[in-house]
Design a protein around this motif. Structure first.
Motif, PDB file in Angstrom:
ATOM      1  N   GLY A 237      -1.115   2.514   2.191  1.00  0.00           N
ATOM      2  CA  GLY A 237      -0.690   2.393   3.585  1.00  0.00           C
ATOM      3  C   GLY A 237      -1.590   1.466   4.370  1.00  0.00           C
ATOM      4  O   GLY A 237      -1.132   0.699   5.225  1.00  0.00           O
ATOM      5  N   GLY A 238      -2.891   1.511   4.053  1.00  0.00           N
ATOM      6  CA  GLY A 238      -3.840   0.608   4.706  1.00  0.00           C
ATOM      7  C   GLY A 238      -3.562  -0.847   4.385  1.00  0.00           C
ATOM      8  O   GLY A 238      -3.731  -1.728   5.243  1.00  0.00           O
ATOM      9  N   PHE A 239      -3.129  -1.116   3.147  1.00  0.00           N
ATOM     10  CA  PHE A 239      -2.777  -2.496   2.780  1.00  0.00           C
ATOM     11  C   PHE A 239      -1.642  -3.005   3.670  1.00  0.00           C
ATOM     12  O   PHE A 239      -1.682  -4.141   4.165  1.00  0.00           O
ATOM     13  N   LEU A 240      -0.624  -2.179   3.838  1.00  0.00           N
ATOM     14  CA  LEU A 240       0.523  -2.577   4.661  1.00  0.00           C
ATOM     15  C   LEU A 240       0.103  -2.808   6.109  1.00  0.00           C
ATOM     16  O   LEU A 240       0.492  -3.794   6.744  1.00  0.00           O
ATOM     17  N   LEU A 241      -0.703  -1.874   6.647  1.00  0.00           N
ATOM     18  CA  LEU A 241      -1.140  -1.989   8.033  1.00  0.00           C
ATOM     19  C   LEU A 241      -2.028  -3.210   8.227  1.00  0.00           C
ATOM     20  O   LEU A 241      -1.879  -3.961   9.200  1.00  0.00           O
ATOM     21  N   ALA A 242      -2.943  -3.422   7.282  1.00  0.00           N
ATOM     22  CA  ALA A 242      -3.850  -4.570   7.391  1.00  0.00           C
ATOM     23  C   ALA A 242      -3.077  -5.880   7.379  1.00  0.00           C
ATOM     24  O   ALA A 242      -3.370  -6.800   8.142  1.00  0.00           O
ATOM     25  N   SER A 243      -2.081  -5.956   6.491  1.00  0.00           N
ATOM     26  CA  SER A 243      -1.273  -7.171   6.423  1.00  0.00           C
ATOM     27  C   SER A 243      -0.506  -7.393   7.722  1.00  0.00           C
ATOM     28  O   SER A 243      -0.372  -8.523   8.197  1.00  0.00           O
ATOM     29  N   ALA A 244       0.000  -6.306   8.312  1.00  0.00           N
ATOM     30  CA  ALA A 244       0.805  -6.417   9.525  1.00  0.00           C
ATOM     31  C   ALA A 244      -0.016  -6.915  10.713  1.00  0.00           C
ATOM     32  O   ALA A 244       0.493  -7.644  11.574  1.00  0.00           O
ATOM     33  N   VAL A 245      -1.304  -6.541  10.764  1.00  0.00           N
ATOM     34  CA  VAL A 245      -2.126  -6.911  11.920  1.00  0.00           C
ATOM     35  C   VAL A 245      -3.056  -8.081  11.611  1.00  0.00           C
ATOM     36  O   VAL A 245      -3.900  -8.448  12.430  1.00  0.00           O
ATOM     37  N   GLY A 246      -2.919  -8.652  10.409  1.00  0.00           N
ATOM     38  CA  GLY A 246      -3.701  -9.839  10.072  1.00  0.00           C
ATOM     39  C   GLY A 246      -5.118  -9.571   9.613  1.00  0.00           C
ATOM     40  O   GLY A 246      -5.972 -10.460   9.680  1.00  0.00           O
ATOM     41  N   ILE A 247      -5.393  -8.359   9.122  1.00  0.00           N
ATOM     42  CA  ILE A 247      -6.724  -8.018   8.596  1.00  0.00           C
ATOM     43  C   ILE A 247      -6.699  -8.176   7.085  1.00  0.00           C
ATOM     44  O   ILE A 247      -5.709  -7.849   6.427  1.00  0.00           O
ATOM     45  N   ASP A 248      -7.776  -8.647   6.511  1.00  0.00           N
ATOM     46  CA  ASP A 248      -7.846  -8.826   5.062  1.00  0.00           C
ATOM     47  C   ASP A 248      -7.703  -7.474   4.364  1.00  0.00           C
ATOM     48  O   ASP A 248      -8.361  -6.491   4.742  1.00  0.00           O
ATOM     49  N   ALA A 250      -8.894  -6.430   1.764  1.00  0.00           N
ATOM     50  CA  ALA A 250     -10.148  -5.970   1.160  1.00  0.00           C
ATOM     51  C   ALA A 250     -10.767  -4.836   1.967  1.00  0.00           C
ATOM     52  O   ALA A 250     -11.401  -3.937   1.402  1.00  0.00           O
ATOM     53  N   TRP A 251     -10.551  -4.838   3.295  1.00  0.00           N
ATOM     54  CA  TRP A 251     -11.117  -3.767   4.123  1.00  0.00           C
ATOM     55  C   TRP A 251     -10.446  -2.434   3.838  1.00  0.00           C
ATOM     56  O   TRP A 251     -11.105  -1.384   3.833  1.00  0.00           O
ATOM     57  N   ALA A 252      -9.139  -2.457   3.596  1.00  0.00           N
ATOM     58  CA  ALA A 252      -8.438  -1.215   3.254  1.00  0.00           C
ATOM     59  C   ALA A 252      -8.903  -0.696   1.899  1.00  0.00           C
ATOM     60  O   ALA A 252      -9.106   0.513   1.714  1.00  0.00           O
ATOM     61  N   ALA A 253      -9.067  -1.600   0.946  1.00  0.00           N
ATOM     62  CA  ALA A 253      -9.556  -1.198  -0.378  1.00  0.00           C
ATOM     63  C   ALA A 253     -10.963  -0.625  -0.274  1.00  0.00           C
ATOM     64  O   ALA A 253     -11.298   0.382  -0.920  1.00  0.00           O
ATOM     65  N   ALA A 254     -11.798  -1.262   0.525  1.00  0.00           N
ATOM     66  CA  ALA A 254     -13.168  -0.774   0.696  1.00  0.00           C
ATOM     67  C   ALA A 254     -13.178   0.598   1.358  1.00  0.00           C
ATOM     68  O   ALA A 254     -13.997   1.462   1.002  1.00  0.00           O
ATOM     69  N   ALA A 255     -12.269   0.819   2.307  1.00  0.00           N
ATOM     70  CA  ALA A 255     -12.197   2.128   2.967  1.00  0.00           C
ATOM     71  C   ALA A 255     -11.806   3.218   1.969  1.00  0.00           C
ATOM     72  O   ALA A 255     -12.408   4.300   1.944  1.00  0.00           O
ATOM     73  N   GLY A 256     -10.782   2.930   1.127  1.00  0.00           N
ATOM     74  CA  GLY A 256     -10.379   3.913   0.123  1.00  0.00           C
ATOM     75  C   GLY A 256     -11.493   4.212  -0.855  1.00  0.00           C
ATOM     76  O   GLY A 256     -11.765   5.373  -1.188  1.00  0.00           O
ATOM     77  N   ALA A 257     -12.171   3.153  -1.325  1.00  0.00           N
ATOM     78  CA  ALA A 257     -13.288   3.352  -2.244  1.00  0.00           C
ATOM     79  C   ALA A 257     -14.422   4.109  -1.564  1.00  0.00           C
ATOM     80  O   ALA A 257     -15.069   4.968  -2.175  1.00  0.00           O
ATOM     81  N   GLY A 258     -14.645   3.810  -0.284  1.00  0.00           N
ATOM     82  CA  GLY A 258     -15.712   4.491   0.449  1.00  0.00           C
ATOM     83  C   GLY A 258     -15.461   5.982   0.588  1.00  0.00           C
ATOM     84  O   GLY A 258     -16.387   6.793   0.434  1.00  0.00           O
ATOM     85  N   VAL A 259     -14.217   6.359   0.864  1.00  0.00           N
ATOM     86  CA  VAL A 259     -13.882   7.781   1.008  1.00  0.00           C
ATOM     87  C   VAL A 259     -14.153   8.531  -0.294  1.00  0.00           C
ATOM     88  O   VAL A 259     -14.796   9.595  -0.311  1.00  0.00           O
TER      89      VAL A 259
END
Length: 422
Positions: A237-248, A250-259
């Motif tokens: 879901g973070g990938f979709l949201l990041a793409s929609a708002v123009g964020i890389d 990689a930040w969503a992947a890092a957040a999932g890995a961080g959790v």
């Protein structure tokens, strides 16, 4: 400053040396041992300008960061027991039937590749498939071959499924959701073509006997790692949201890995050292250095030669030709360098050409061992399990699957481009 012909020769020779080291890995050396010095030589001699090397590093930086996060995420999912749970479910659902087991392995491997990347399928799922086949008494070959084929073929669905996808995604100019929508039908077509060939090619192995796993044995492994599944779903879901708002992404992947990392450290399922090891820093350096080496080859004449072979346009014949060139190139110089070479030639034509090239570099490597690094890694894992992988058999299977899957996928892409729009 080198003259043009010598710079071209030096670039090609060093690229071949880097790829040979990645394939052979003499004395167990990491791939970066040759790639990083090769990139340094090309910059130092002027075969590639310092500015072009910096530009290439900047272009690959977010991709490499994303790759590191996904590798850590996949390892933490394994630590949570996600792949063991998949193996237990597969063993129960197969009910002692090898053909049903093949269907389930295709489903699990395709989804694992699409969501957690092809590395997760090769490194983490393949051993689980070996263990599952052994528990059922089934011949492992069809199911283990499915892991390597689907680590390539099933990686066409999402931008996050393969490093080549991330590069193509950046060049295509389409969003995450649109990329997935355009590639959904080609993904289904390619996986379906693979399955049809596997059923015929391994008919004798699939007719061999097997036995169902005792209920009491599987009941001990039914715990579903809900937290890991929820984290993976949230990351998607973070990938979709990041793409929609123009964020890389990689930040969503890092957040999932961080959790999952915080949870794993708190429960002592992992350590900081294990997390760094999971990120595979030497491989990340290899990807960066390889990108610079390939850029040098492109700057010194390869782009001009390939430009005459790659057609313009998004007609079905053009897409088929682009995919064919990409598949051949992937088997000659490996799929990662192939996509780096082809993207500057296809991107000006539009997303259809970029995605056709991606189909070629992802499906084509099933033809030879050297086509992708994932296949080379799979080969080592198979040997570790004392299973014979004969070159002739691997090649025959590739000759049957690759043309059929590639044509089916390209035709499906052409349909998607006309229905959804490129």
């Amino acid at each position: 400053m080198l003259n043009d012909s010598f710079a071209e020769m030096l670039s090609v020779v060093l690229l071949l040396a880097v790829l040979a080291c990645a394939v052979i890995r003499p004395w167990g050396w990491p791939e970066a041992v040759v790639a990083v010095p090769a990139a340094g030589v090309l910059v130092g001699t002027g075969a590639i300008s310092w500015q072009h090397a910096v530009d290439e590093a900047a272009r690959l930086g977010p991709v490499i960061g994303f790759l590191a996060a996904v590798l850590v995420l996949a390892q933490l999912c394994d630590d949570e027991g996600l792949f063991r749970a998949c193996g237990a479910w597969t063993a129960r659902a197969a009910a002692g039937r090898p053909r049903r087991l093949l269907v389930l392995v295709f489903a699990v491997a395709s989804l694992t590749t699409a969501v957690l990347s092809l590395d997760a399928t090769v490194v983490l799922l393949t051993p689980v498939v070996f263990a599952t086949a052994a528990r059922l008494g089934a011949r492992p070959k069809p199911h283990v071959y499915a892991c390597t084929h689907l680590s390539n073929t099933a990686s066409v669905l999402l931008p996050v499924s393969n490093l080549t996808n991330l590069l193509a995604f950046a060049a295509s100019g389409v969003g995450f959701a649109r990329f997935a929508a355009l590639m959904a039908l080609p993904w289904l077509a390619a996986v379906g073509a693979e399955y049809a060939v596997f059923r015929r090619f391994f008919a004798a192995d699939l007719r061999a006997g097997a036995s169902a796993v005792p209920e009491e044995e599987t009941s001990q492994q039914r715990d579903v790692p809900v937290f890991a599944l929820a984290t993976v779903a949230g990351t998607l879901g973070g990938f979709l949201l990041a793409s929609a708002v123009g964020i890389d992404p990689a930040w969503a992947a890092a957040a999932g890995a961080g959790v999952l990392a915080v949870r794993g450290l708190a429960r002592r399922r992992t350590t900081p050292v294990a997390l760094v090891r999971a990120a595979s820093v030497p491989f990340l350096l290899f990807v960066l250095a390889l990108g610079i080496v390939v850029r040098a080859v492109v700057d010194n004449g390869l782009a001009d030669g390939l430009g005459r072979l790659v057609p313009a346009g998004a007609s079905l014949p053009a897409l088929l030709a682009i995919a064919a060139v990409a598949a051949v190139l992937a088997n000659v110089i490996n799929n990662l360098p192939a996509v780096l070479v082809l993207l500057p030639l296809t991107a000006p034509t539009g997303p259809g050409a970029v995605l056709a090239a991606l189909l070629g570099v992802n499906i084509g490597p099933n033809l030879t061992y050297a086509g992708s690094l994932a296949t080379l890694l799979w080969r080592r894992i198979v040997r570790h399990h004392d299973t014979d992988v004969r070159l002739g058999e691997f090649t025959r299977l590739g000759l049957l699957t690759v043309p059929l899957a590639l044509v089916a996928a390209v035709v499906a892409l052409w349909v998607s481009l006309h229905v959804i729009g490129g």
